[in-house]
Design a protein around this motif. Structure first.
Motif, PDB file in Angstrom:
ATOM      1  N   UNK A 333       0.833  -1.197   0.000  1.00  0.00           N
ATOM      2  CA  UNK A 333       0.000   0.000   0.000  1.00  0.00           C
ATOM      3  C   UNK A 333       0.872   1.253   0.000  1.00  0.00           C
ATOM      4  N   UNK A 334       1.897   1.263   0.825  1.00  0.00           N
ATOM      5  CA  UNK A 334       2.838   2.391   0.882  1.00  0.00           C
ATOM      6  C   UNK A 334       3.421   2.670  -0.497  1.00  0.00           C
ATOM      7  N   UNK A 335       3.840   1.632  -1.151  1.00  0.00           N
ATOM      8  CA  UNK A 335       4.419   1.756  -2.497  1.00  0.00           C
ATOM      9  C   UNK A 335       3.452   2.447  -3.456  1.00  0.00           C
ATOM     10  N   UNK A 336       2.192   2.027  -3.426  1.00  0.00           N
ATOM     11  CA  UNK A 336       1.209   2.568  -4.375  1.00  0.00           C
ATOM     12  C   UNK A 336       0.768   3.983  -4.012  1.00  0.00           C
ATOM     13  N   UNK A 337       0.967   4.389  -2.768  1.00  0.00           N
ATOM     14  CA  UNK A 337       0.639   5.758  -2.345  1.00  0.00           C
ATOM     15  C   UNK A 337       1.674   6.745  -2.847  1.00  0.00           C
ATOM     16  N   UNK A 338       2.942   6.357  -2.817  1.00  0.00           N
ATOM     17  CA  UNK A 338       3.994   7.328  -3.135  1.00  0.00           C
ATOM     18  C   UNK A 338       4.450   7.276  -4.592  1.00  0.00           C
ATOM     19  N   UNK A 339       4.018   6.252  -5.350  1.00  0.00           N
ATOM     20  CA  UNK A 339       4.441   6.115  -6.743  1.00  0.00           C
ATOM     21  C   UNK A 339       3.245   6.186  -7.688  1.00  0.00           C
ATOM     22  N   UNK A 340       3.410   6.790  -8.863  1.00  0.00           N
ATOM     23  CA  UNK A 340       2.352   6.751  -9.890  1.00  0.00           C
ATOM     24  C   UNK A 340       2.398   5.403 -10.608  1.00  0.00           C
ATOM     25  N   UNK A 341       2.129   4.351  -9.851  1.00  0.00           N
ATOM     26  CA  UNK A 341       2.453   3.004 -10.314  1.00  0.00           C
ATOM     27  C   UNK A 341       1.293   2.305 -11.001  1.00  0.00           C
ATOM     28  N   UNK A 342       1.644   1.508 -12.012  1.00  0.00           N
ATOM     29  CA  UNK A 342       0.659   0.748 -12.776  1.00  0.00           C
ATOM     30  C   UNK A 342       0.726  -0.746 -12.500  1.00  0.00           C
ATOM     31  N   UNK A 343       1.932  -1.252 -12.221  1.00  0.00           N
ATOM     32  CA  UNK A 343       2.127  -2.701 -12.203  1.00  0.00           C
ATOM     33  C   UNK A 343       3.190  -3.082 -11.191  1.00  0.00           C
ATOM     34  N   UNK A 344       2.937  -4.178 -10.457  1.00  0.00           N
ATOM     35  CA  UNK A 344       3.965  -4.759  -9.614  1.00  0.00           C
ATOM     36  C   UNK A 344       4.396  -6.090 -10.210  1.00  0.00           C
ATOM     37  N   UNK A 345       5.703  -6.289 -10.332  1.00  0.00           N
ATOM     38  CA  UNK A 345       6.271  -7.526 -10.879  1.00  0.00           C
ATOM     39  C   UNK A 345       6.955  -8.288  -9.747  1.00  0.00           C
ATOM     40  N   UNK A 346       6.544  -9.541  -9.541  1.00  0.00           N
ATOM     41  CA  UNK A 346       7.125 -10.325  -8.462  1.00  0.00           C
ATOM     42  C   UNK A 346       7.119 -11.806  -8.778  1.00  0.00           C
ATOM     43  N   UNK A 347       7.645 -12.577  -7.844  1.00  0.00           N
ATOM     44  CA  UNK A 347       7.655 -14.026  -7.983  1.00  0.00           C
ATOM     45  C   UNK A 347       6.299 -14.619  -7.630  1.00  0.00           C
ATOM     46  N   UNK A 348       6.180 -15.939  -7.764  1.00  0.00           N
ATOM     47  CA  UNK A 348       4.919 -16.606  -7.524  1.00  0.00           C
ATOM     48  C   UNK A 348       4.380 -16.373  -6.126  1.00  0.00           C
ATOM     49  N   UNK A 349       5.236 -16.486  -5.107  1.00  0.00           N
ATOM     50  CA  UNK A 349       4.801 -16.259  -3.736  1.00  0.00           C
ATOM     51  C   UNK A 349       4.352 -14.826  -3.507  1.00  0.00           C
ATOM     52  N   UNK A 350       5.075 -13.884  -4.101  1.00  0.00           N
ATOM     53  CA  UNK A 350       4.704 -12.470  -3.963  1.00  0.00           C
ATOM     54  C   UNK A 350       3.346 -12.183  -4.596  1.00  0.00           C
ATOM     55  N   UNK A 351       3.151 -12.675  -5.821  1.00  0.00           N
ATOM     56  CA  UNK A 351       1.873 -12.446  -6.493  1.00  0.00           C
ATOM     57  C   UNK A 351       0.739 -13.049  -5.665  1.00  0.00           C
ATOM     58  N   UNK A 352       0.977 -14.229  -5.109  1.00  0.00           N
ATOM     59  CA  UNK A 352      -0.053 -14.898  -4.314  1.00  0.00           C
ATOM     60  C   UNK A 352      -0.437 -14.065  -3.093  1.00  0.00           C
ATOM     61  N   UNK A 353       0.542 -13.428  -2.418  1.00  0.00           N
ATOM     62  CA  UNK A 353       0.146 -12.646  -1.245  1.00  0.00           C
ATOM     63  C   UNK A 353      -0.426 -11.288  -1.643  1.00  0.00           C
ATOM     64  N   UNK A 354      -0.007 -10.732  -2.782  1.00  0.00           N
ATOM     65  CA  UNK A 354      -0.635  -9.500  -3.261  1.00  0.00           C
ATOM     66  C   UNK A 354      -2.127  -9.732  -3.532  1.00  0.00           C
ATOM     67  N   UNK A 355      -2.474 -10.933  -3.981  1.00  0.00           N
ATOM     68  CA  UNK A 355      -3.874 -11.231  -4.274  1.00  0.00           C
ATOM     69  C   UNK A 355      -4.744 -11.231  -3.013  1.00  0.00           C
ATOM     70  N   UNK A 356      -4.116 -11.250  -1.850  1.00  0.00           N
ATOM     71  CA  UNK A 356      -4.862 -11.140  -0.601  1.00  0.00           C
ATOM     72  C   UNK A 356      -5.256  -9.691  -0.284  1.00  0.00           C
ATOM     73  N   UNK A 357      -4.705  -8.729  -1.036  1.00  0.00           N
ATOM     74  CA  UNK A 357      -4.750  -7.330  -0.606  1.00  0.00           C
ATOM     75  C   UNK A 357      -5.759  -6.447  -1.325  1.00  0.00           C
TER      76      UNK A 357
END
Length: 533
Positions: A333-357
């Motif tokens: 959430x912090x990342x998306x607040x301070x950056x004009x961000x469109x996409x996060x790129x991560x590994x399988x475990x990271x994507x899986x926990x982002x899907x919880x958010x």
């Protein structure tokens, strides 16, 4: 150089849940915002453009100017820094820990995926600018996860005591790692370049955050990579209203818990990656990084004597935002607040926990980014390619478990038939007649017929296994060579990218390594890449 690709599910190294996400399975759809394809980024741009204030861009720009002070900033990165002030500029982000000397190979794959996606987006949406971001996880405190890297099967480990945020750690003791590494890599031109890179990063910078910034900047600065350190007072000022909702309203805990319950109601495919806490922030001060916990209206800093009333903690948050460090739930959430961000790129475990958010983001009224699985690759050197050719082995075979791989190849190369499938089918046909006879004469005889069938089938299985073992002994030299090449490419029976440090490939490829990866890895292709040199 030859390039092949395999679907992720065929490699056996990615969860069924992540493969469902990549295939846009309906049961996963509710947990992400937009699927990662070029068409969907247009809507993502529109959503982020209307929600990201210009004032945040100014804060971001000023913070990065300070963070880069004293570093050699390439023209490409400087251009990207300036463009971040423009409302037509957006980012693509990957994040990673401060692993010693980059840690495993996939550190490079993450950043290459990020850089290449910005290039693809620029071609598809030329009126906008796209900046690749590497988010340094400077506030992590899991020192044991980052204090080593593997080189030719050996672990080069930084032995020291550590506490608090790893980015603050001084670099004392890394001269010993430098000496051990130098003694192992020789004195070729590429080896000398690696020594110089390690020396300037870790022996000429006083803390791990600066050392990592130098290292990533040296490797990717020509591509305009921008490196962000979230451990920054001015950036955290933007986080304050969202941290209040987490700490005092437990909003993140409520929403993420609801999402996890939805996942668990689906089926057994999803394993919970991270569980939220009632408060998802640490208190960060003077080498301390400990959880904030609440009991009966009083807020304690875990394992310390520090405590606050609610009013005191509210004042502390506003006066000293730099002392509040988001955990794995709050950091995205912090990342998306301070950056004009469109996409996060991560590994399988990271994507899986982002899907919880996602529902947490919605409750906080922050756009949820597109999620993209990073590129994965297996790099096969020229010598290894020659070995595979001589043994008539396909790289795809090497993804099998070692026992399955050896058994499969022994069956293929043997001059006798080790597969007893035909005999088993013939036996089944014979017993069909026996079953029919038993039903016509005495049904109580069926149990005896079944027992005999099972016994004879087991006998054939045992004979097949014994014949296979005999062939393995007969072809033991060939088995040894096959095992050795698989162990080379899949060290510790795991993916190369999770074990091998980039320095091993750099010794062979030198300055061609990063350009080769940039030319090879296609982030939206979403397949496992095999590179034969």
């Amino acid at each position: 150089m030859e390039i092949d690709c395999l679907p992720f599910y065929r490699t056996g190294y990615f969860s069924e849940f992540i493969c469902d996400y990549l295939a846009e399975e309906p049961q996963v759809r509710n947990f992400y915002n937009r699927f990662p394809n070029l068409k969907n980024f247009e809507a993502q741009i529109a959503e982020k453009a209307t929600s990201f204030p210009d004032a945040n861009r100014e804060v971001l720009y000023e913070a990065l100017q300070k963070q880069y002070k004293g570093f050699n900033v390439t023209n490409e990165t400087q251009t990207h820094l300036r463009k971040l002030k423009e409302p037509i500029t957006f980012t693509v982000v990957t994040g990673h820990q401060l692993n010693l000397f980059t840690g495993p190979l996939y550190f490079l794959y993450k950043i290459v995926s990020t850089i290449n996606l910005t290039k693809e987006l620029k071609k598809a949406h030329p009126k906008y600018n796209f900046v690749p971001i590497y988010w340094m996880a400077t506030e992590d405190h899991d020192f044991e996860e980052i204090n080593y890297f593997n080189f030719r099967g050996k672990k080069l480990k930084w032995n020291r005591t550590a506490s608090g945020a790893v980015g603050h750690l001084d670099t004392k003791g890394l001269d010993e790692i430098f000496e051990a590494f130098s003694n192992q890599i020789g004195n070729s031109t590429n080896a000398i370049a690696l020594k110089e890179l390690f020396k300037k990063a870790y022996l000429e910078h006083t803390n791990l955050a600066d050392a990592t910034r130098y290292l990533a900047n040296e490797i990717f600065g020509k591509e305009g990579l921008v490196i962000v350190d979230g451990d920054d007072r001015n950036l955290k000022t933007l986080l304050v209203p969202y941290a209040q909702k987490d700490i005092f309203d437990q909003l993140a805990y409520q929403k993420v818990s609801e999402t996890i319950a939805e996942f668990e109601a689906l089926d057994q495919k999803y394993n919970v990656q991270v569980n939220p806490r009632e408060i998802n922030y640490f208190y960060l001060k003077n080498g301390l990084r400990e959880r904030i916990v609440e009991q009966n209206g009083t807020y304690f800093i875990n394992d310390t004597d520090i405590r606050f009333t609610k009013e005191e903690l509210q004042k502390e948050l506003k006066a000293y935002p730099e002392r509040f460090s988001p955990n794995v739930i709050a950091r995205p959430l912090y990342q998306e607040i301070i950056l004009p961000n469109l996409c996060y790129i991560g590994g399988g475990g990271e994507i899986a926990y982002w899907l919880e958010l996602k529902t947490m983001f919605e409750a906080m009224q922050v756009p949820f980014p597109v999620l993209l699985l990073r590129n994965s690759a297996l790099v096969v050197t020229e010598k290894q390619t020659e070995k595979l050719g001589k043994m008539n082995l396909s790289v795809e075979d090497l993804f099998l478990k070692q026992s399955s791989f050896i058994n499969k190849k022994i069956r293929e190369i043997s001059n006798i038939d080790i597969d007893f499938t035909a005999q088993k089918q013939q036996l089944e046909e014979q017993f069909k007649t026996m079953y029919e006879l038993a039903e016509q004469t005495d049904a109580s005889f069926l149990g005896a017929v079944k027992a005999q069938e099972v016994k004879q089938m087991k006998g054939l299985d045992n004979l097949e296994k014994r014949l296979l073992q005999a062939q393995k002994r007969k072809l033991k030299d060939h088995v040894l060579r096959m095992t050795e090449i698989q162990n080379e490419l899949f060290p510790n029976k795991s993916l190369q990218e999770r074990n091998v440090n980039f320095s091993e490939l750099y010794l062979e490829l030198g300055e061609d390594l990063v350009p080769m990866l940039l030319d090879t890895l296609k982030p939206l292709q979403q397949e496992f890449t095999i590179v034969r040199m």
